[in-house]
Design a protein around this motif. Structure first.
Motif, PDB file in Angstrom:
ATOM      1  N   TYR A 171      39.948  31.281  15.749  1.00  0.00           N
ATOM      2  CA  TYR A 171      39.551  32.236  16.764  1.00  0.00           C
ATOM      3  C   TYR A 171      39.426  33.562  16.334  1.00  0.00           C
ATOM      4  O   TYR A 171      38.437  34.211  16.723  1.00  0.00           O
ATOM      5  CB  TYR A 171      40.572  32.120  18.086  1.00  0.00           C
ATOM      6  N   ASN A 172      40.463  34.324  15.631  1.00  0.00           N
ATOM      7  CA  ASN A 172      40.666  35.421  15.305  1.00  0.00           C
ATOM      8  C   ASN A 172      39.488  35.765  14.275  1.00  0.00           C
ATOM      9  O   ASN A 172      39.005  36.938  14.112  1.00  0.00           O
ATOM     10  CB  ASN A 172      42.037  35.834  14.370  1.00  0.00           C
ATOM     11  N   ARG A 173      38.811  34.804  13.498  1.00  0.00           N
ATOM     12  CA  ARG A 173      37.738  35.071  12.585  1.00  0.00           C
ATOM     13  C   ARG A 173      36.551  34.847  13.609  1.00  0.00           C
ATOM     14  O   ARG A 173      35.565  35.453  12.923  1.00  0.00           O
ATOM     15  CB  ARG A 173      37.796  33.939  11.615  1.00  0.00           C
ATOM     16  N   THR A 174      36.569  34.068  14.496  1.00  0.00           N
ATOM     17  CA  THR A 174      35.061  33.728  14.973  1.00  0.00           C
ATOM     18  C   THR A 174      34.915  34.297  16.508  1.00  0.00           C
ATOM     19  O   THR A 174      33.882  34.273  16.901  1.00  0.00           O
ATOM     20  CB  THR A 174      34.820  32.302  15.095  1.00  0.00           C
ATOM     21  N   GLN A 175      36.021  34.381  17.078  1.00  0.00           N
ATOM     22  CA  GLN A 175      36.121  34.779  18.640  1.00  0.00           C
ATOM     23  C   GLN A 175      35.607  33.523  19.336  1.00  0.00           C
ATOM     24  O   GLN A 175      35.029  33.740  20.659  1.00  0.00           O
ATOM     25  CB  GLN A 175      35.192  35.880  18.800  1.00  0.00           C
ATOM     26  N   ASP A 176      35.716  32.415  18.990  1.00  0.00           N
ATOM     27  CA  ASP A 176      35.049  31.055  19.713  1.00  0.00           C
ATOM     28  C   ASP A 176      36.290  30.736  20.662  1.00  0.00           C
ATOM     29  O   ASP A 176      37.054  30.015  20.219  1.00  0.00           O
ATOM     30  CB  ASP A 176      34.879  30.129  18.655  1.00  0.00           C
ATOM     31  N   ARG A 177      35.901  31.010  22.109  1.00  0.00           N
ATOM     32  CA  ARG A 177      36.839  30.647  22.838  1.00  0.00           C
ATOM     33  C   ARG A 177      36.983  29.128  23.184  1.00  0.00           C
ATOM     34  O   ARG A 177      37.649  28.693  23.987  1.00  0.00           O
ATOM     35  CB  ARG A 177      36.419  31.537  24.184  1.00  0.00           C
ATOM     36  N   ARG A 178      36.075  28.220  22.756  1.00  0.00           N
ATOM     37  CA  ARG A 178      36.364  27.026  22.809  1.00  0.00           C
ATOM     38  C   ARG A 178      37.513  26.321  22.386  1.00  0.00           C
ATOM     39  O   ARG A 178      37.783  25.400  22.860  1.00  0.00           O
ATOM     40  CB  ARG A 178      34.959  26.192  22.336  1.00  0.00           C
ATOM     41  N   LEU A 181      50.225  33.212  17.731  1.00  0.00           N
ATOM     42  CA  LEU A 181      49.546  32.892  19.107  1.00  0.00           C
ATOM     43  C   LEU A 181      50.130  34.171  19.853  1.00  0.00           C
ATOM     44  O   LEU A 181      49.096  34.680  20.463  1.00  0.00           O
ATOM     45  CB  LEU A 181      50.088  31.806  19.605  1.00  0.00           C
ATOM     46  N   TYR A 182      51.215  34.836  20.022  1.00  0.00           N
ATOM     47  CA  TYR A 182      51.687  35.925  20.648  1.00  0.00           C
ATOM     48  C   TYR A 182      50.905  37.150  20.167  1.00  0.00           C
ATOM     49  O   TYR A 182      50.472  37.670  21.306  1.00  0.00           O
ATOM     50  CB  TYR A 182      53.384  36.158  20.276  1.00  0.00           C
ATOM     51  N   ASP A 183      50.404  37.129  19.131  1.00  0.00           N
ATOM     52  CA  ASP A 183      49.549  38.364  18.559  1.00  0.00           C
ATOM     53  C   ASP A 183      48.082  38.219  18.932  1.00  0.00           C
ATOM     54  O   ASP A 183      47.338  39.202  18.427  1.00  0.00           O
ATOM     55  CB  ASP A 183      49.974  38.889  17.275  1.00  0.00           C
ATOM     56  N   SER A 184      47.794  37.198  19.328  1.00  0.00           N
ATOM     57  CA  SER A 184      46.314  36.924  19.490  1.00  0.00           C
ATOM     58  C   SER A 184      45.690  36.974  20.924  1.00  0.00           C
ATOM     59  O   SER A 184      46.557  36.824  21.901  1.00  0.00           O
ATOM     60  CB  SER A 184      46.167  35.432  18.962  1.00  0.00           C
ATOM     61  N   PRO A 185      44.547  37.394  20.928  1.00  0.00           N
ATOM     62  CA  PRO A 185      44.117  37.323  22.487  1.00  0.00           C
ATOM     63  C   PRO A 185      43.967  35.956  23.172  1.00  0.00           C
ATOM     64  O   PRO A 185      43.661  36.052  24.288  1.00  0.00           O
ATOM     65  CB  PRO A 185      42.650  37.784  22.218  1.00  0.00           C
ATOM     66  N   LEU A 186      44.166  35.056  22.430  1.00  0.00           N
ATOM     67  CA  LEU A 186      44.164  33.728  23.012  1.00  0.00           C
ATOM     68  C   LEU A 186      45.591  33.571  23.927  1.00  0.00           C
ATOM     69  O   LEU A 186      45.432  32.688  24.726  1.00  0.00           O
ATOM     70  CB  LEU A 186      44.318  32.557  22.018  1.00  0.00           C
ATOM     71  N   CYS A 187      46.204  34.505  23.762  1.00  0.00           N
ATOM     72  CA  CYS A 187      47.771  34.237  24.514  1.00  0.00           C
ATOM     73  C   CYS A 187      47.800  34.955  25.833  1.00  0.00           C
ATOM     74  O   CYS A 187      47.390  36.199  25.900  1.00  0.00           O
ATOM     75  CB  CYS A 187      48.948  34.783  23.418  1.00  0.00           C
ATOM     76  N   ASP A 188      48.045  34.091  26.737  1.00  0.00           N
ATOM     77  CA  ASP A 188      48.270  34.723  28.078  1.00  0.00           C
ATOM     78  C   ASP A 188      49.582  35.385  28.454  1.00  0.00           C
ATOM     79  O   ASP A 188      50.574  34.757  27.693  1.00  0.00           O
ATOM     80  CB  ASP A 188      47.430  33.656  29.140  1.00  0.00           C
ATOM     81  N   PRO A 193      41.391  25.786  25.206  1.00  0.00           N
ATOM     82  CA  PRO A 193      42.086  24.385  25.672  1.00  0.00           C
ATOM     83  C   PRO A 193      42.937  23.590  24.881  1.00  0.00           C
ATOM     84  O   PRO A 193      44.247  23.154  25.256  1.00  0.00           O
ATOM     85  CB  PRO A 193      41.113  23.484  26.185  1.00  0.00           C
ATOM     86  N   THR A 194      42.522  23.249  23.767  1.00  0.00           N
ATOM     87  CA  THR A 194      43.173  22.982  22.469  1.00  0.00           C
ATOM     88  C   THR A 194      44.586  23.379  22.144  1.00  0.00           C
ATOM     89  O   THR A 194      45.433  22.902  21.996  1.00  0.00           O
ATOM     90  CB  THR A 194      42.343  22.267  21.128  1.00  0.00           C
ATOM     91  N   ALA A 195      44.340  24.778  22.059  1.00  0.00           N
ATOM     92  CA  ALA A 195      45.665  25.445  21.548  1.00  0.00           C
ATOM     93  C   ALA A 195      46.677  25.505  22.626  1.00  0.00           C
ATOM     94  O   ALA A 195      47.771  25.600  22.510  1.00  0.00           O
ATOM     95  CB  ALA A 195      45.094  26.968  21.469  1.00  0.00           C
ATOM     96  N   ASP A 196      46.114  25.653  24.083  1.00  0.00           N
ATOM     97  CA  ASP A 196      46.909  25.608  24.874  1.00  0.00           C
ATOM     98  C   ASP A 196      47.915  24.338  25.082  1.00  0.00           C
ATOM     99  O   ASP A 196      48.980  24.232  25.382  1.00  0.00           O
ATOM    100  CB  ASP A 196      46.275  25.760  26.326  1.00  0.00           C
ATOM    101  N   ALA A 197      47.115  23.146  24.728  1.00  0.00           N
ATOM    102  CA  ALA A 197      47.784  21.762  24.599  1.00  0.00           C
ATOM    103  C   ALA A 197      48.899  21.676  23.623  1.00  0.00           C
ATOM    104  O   ALA A 197      49.858  21.386  23.868  1.00  0.00           O
ATOM    105  CB  ALA A 197      46.491  20.756  24.650  1.00  0.00           C
ATOM    106  N   LEU A 198      48.466  22.225  22.468  1.00  0.00           N
ATOM    107  CA  LEU A 198      49.448  22.167  21.290  1.00  0.00           C
ATOM    108  C   LEU A 198      50.599  23.117  21.764  1.00  0.00           C
ATOM    109  O   LEU A 198      51.748  22.570  21.224  1.00  0.00           O
ATOM    110  CB  LEU A 198      48.720  22.732  20.076  1.00  0.00           C
ATOM    111  N   PHE A 199      50.430  24.175  22.283  1.00  0.00           N
ATOM    112  CA  PHE A 199      51.459  25.240  22.589  1.00  0.00           C
ATOM    113  C   PHE A 199      52.310  24.268  23.543  1.00  0.00           C
ATOM    114  O   PHE A 199      53.428  24.610  23.580  1.00  0.00           O
ATOM    115  CB  PHE A 199      51.101  26.341  23.058  1.00  0.00           C
ATOM    116  N   ARG A 200      51.838  23.766  24.706  1.00  0.00           N
ATOM    117  CA  ARG A 200      52.573  23.058  25.601  1.00  0.00           C
ATOM    118  C   ARG A 200      53.542  22.020  24.901  1.00  0.00           C
ATOM    119  O   ARG A 200      54.633  21.685  25.221  1.00  0.00           O
ATOM    120  CB  ARG A 200      51.740  22.492  26.754  1.00  0.00           C
TER     121      ARG A 200
END
Length: 397
Positions: A77-84, A138-145, A87-94
């Motif tokens: 994501y940090n390389r591509t900004q691909d928000r798709r 993850l904490y340092d990424s824009p993906l992290c809510d 959902p998978t990242a969220d599942a893995l984190f859960r």
């Protein structure tokens, strides 16, 4: 993304990812099967059978593998900004959160899909390392809510607190099992292998990074210089590639989080040498194990853990260690580690800053992925780490 890499990723989630626990399990035992149908039942797990780590059962490395997968998605994501990927990242984190106790700081290796709770009481410094490094990334990424950030702060603080309380001379510097006894693979200071010395300061640094609590910074700085000195090498020992991957994760996290310019040359030197070794190993192994003579060995399926005569490793601190791990039997599964090493070696190379993956390394990753795409591959490690290597940058996006 190359079709063979997409196939690797889809294979991993179709065969090895359990939707109920959102964790990755390790091997399938029958064609078309799932990797969690043969796992020990909760009562067997609670009795610590066949060993307190769950070695050989198919649920010993969920955190290790899930952490790598999450880190790869964040990097992609940090390389591509691909928000798709979110959902998978969220599942893995859960799934990773399901294994982490935000009060005690204990990180289980995995949990049983039967009840989403039962787990073995002995973790390892390896599982903690992958959990911590993926959480920081993850904490340092824009993906992290914000909710995820708070969960990460809670767990990393609990891990650091656990280290401070338990990694002491009285416990022989062990991060203890969940029941308060020493395990076999949890020492964090003292008699350690070269690749293990940075783990304890890494855990303190991660807690400081997400809390800015100077207490954790002080503990990190107290241990850092000795750990770095112990991590130096003139020649690389003959460790398995997963050991070097964890060392590279540790080095890269220090490189990213510690602002002290005096340590950066050493960090870069060590990371570069590990990257060169990882790349060379990946290229050599890919060329060798794509040969037709290995096709049958690549496809050989594991048996259910309770149908395997275990390796007897005796008693330690009150628990019996019977290990039915089939991957350790090189005559039965000669390709397991060499093929796994390809993806791990490529990730080691990709983690090194200011260094691009070579064309030969890209070809090694894609070529091995193409070979595996043509078969019903039985274990999670090779397809997962090849796909992650591509996400880290070892292929064209």
């Amino acid at each position: 993304m190359e079709s063979c890499i997409v196939h690797m990723w889809e294979t991993v989630f179709a065969r090895f990812f359990c939707p109920e626990t959102e964790l990755l399990y390790e091997f399938i035992t029958e064609k078309g099967g799932n990797a969690w149908t043969h796992l020990p039942p909760p009562e067997t797990i609670r009795q610590q059978i066949p060993n307190p780590c769950g070695w050989g059962t198919g649920m010993e490395d969920s955190v290790l593998n899930g952490g790598t997968a999450l880190d790869a998605l964040v990097t992609y994501y940090n390389r591509t900004q691909d928000r798709r990927v979110k959902p998978t990242a969220d599942a893995l984190f859960r799934g990773l959160l399901r294994c982490a106790d935000g009060e005690s700081g204990f990180v289980a290796r995995s949990v049983s899909p039967a009840d989403s709770k039962a787990h073995y009481i002995e973790s390892s410094r390896d599982q903690y390392t992958h959990w911590v490094c993926a959480a920081v990334r993850l904490y340092d990424s824009p993906l992290c809510d914000p909710t995820q950030k708070e969960a990460i702060r809670r767990v990393l603080t609990a891990i650091a607190r656990r280290c401070e309380q338990q990694v002491t001379p009285e416990h022989d510097y062990h991060l203890l099992r969940e029941d308060g006894t020493r395990g076999k693979v949890n020492r964090l200071w003292g008699e350690l292998a070269l690749h293990e010395w940075l783990r304890l300061p890494l855990f303190y640094l991660a807690a400081f990074h997400v809390t800015e609590d100077p207490h954790w910074q002080a503990l990190y700085q107290h241990d850092r210089n000795e750990a770095l000195a112990r991590s130096r090498f003139t020649e690389l020992p003959k460790y398995r590639m997963y050991c070097f991957l964890q060392m590279q994760y540790s080095l890269r996290t220090l490189y990213d989080l510690d602002p002290d310019p005096t340590i950066r040359p050493l960090l870069c030197e060590l990371m570069t040498r590990l990257a060169e070794h990882g790349e060379q190993t990946a290229i050599a192994n890919s060329r060798e194990y794509r040969k037709p003579c290995y096709r049958k060995a690549l496809a050989d399926r594991f048996r259910p853990w309770n149908e395997v005569e275990p390796l007897r490793q005796g008693l330690f601190e009150g628990y019996l260690y019977d290990n039915p791990a089939q991957s350790e039997r090189r005559t039965d599964f000669p390709t397991f580690y060499p093929v796994r090493d390809i993806g791990e070696g490529a990730i080691i190379a990709a983690l090194c800053p200011n260094r691009s993956c070579s064309a030969d390394l890209t070809e090694a990753v894609l070529g091995m992925a193409q070979t595996l795409a043509e078969m019903d591959f039985p274990t999670v490690y090779a397809p997962l780490y090849l796909a992650c290597a591509a996400l880290f940058g070892c292929s064209d996006v």
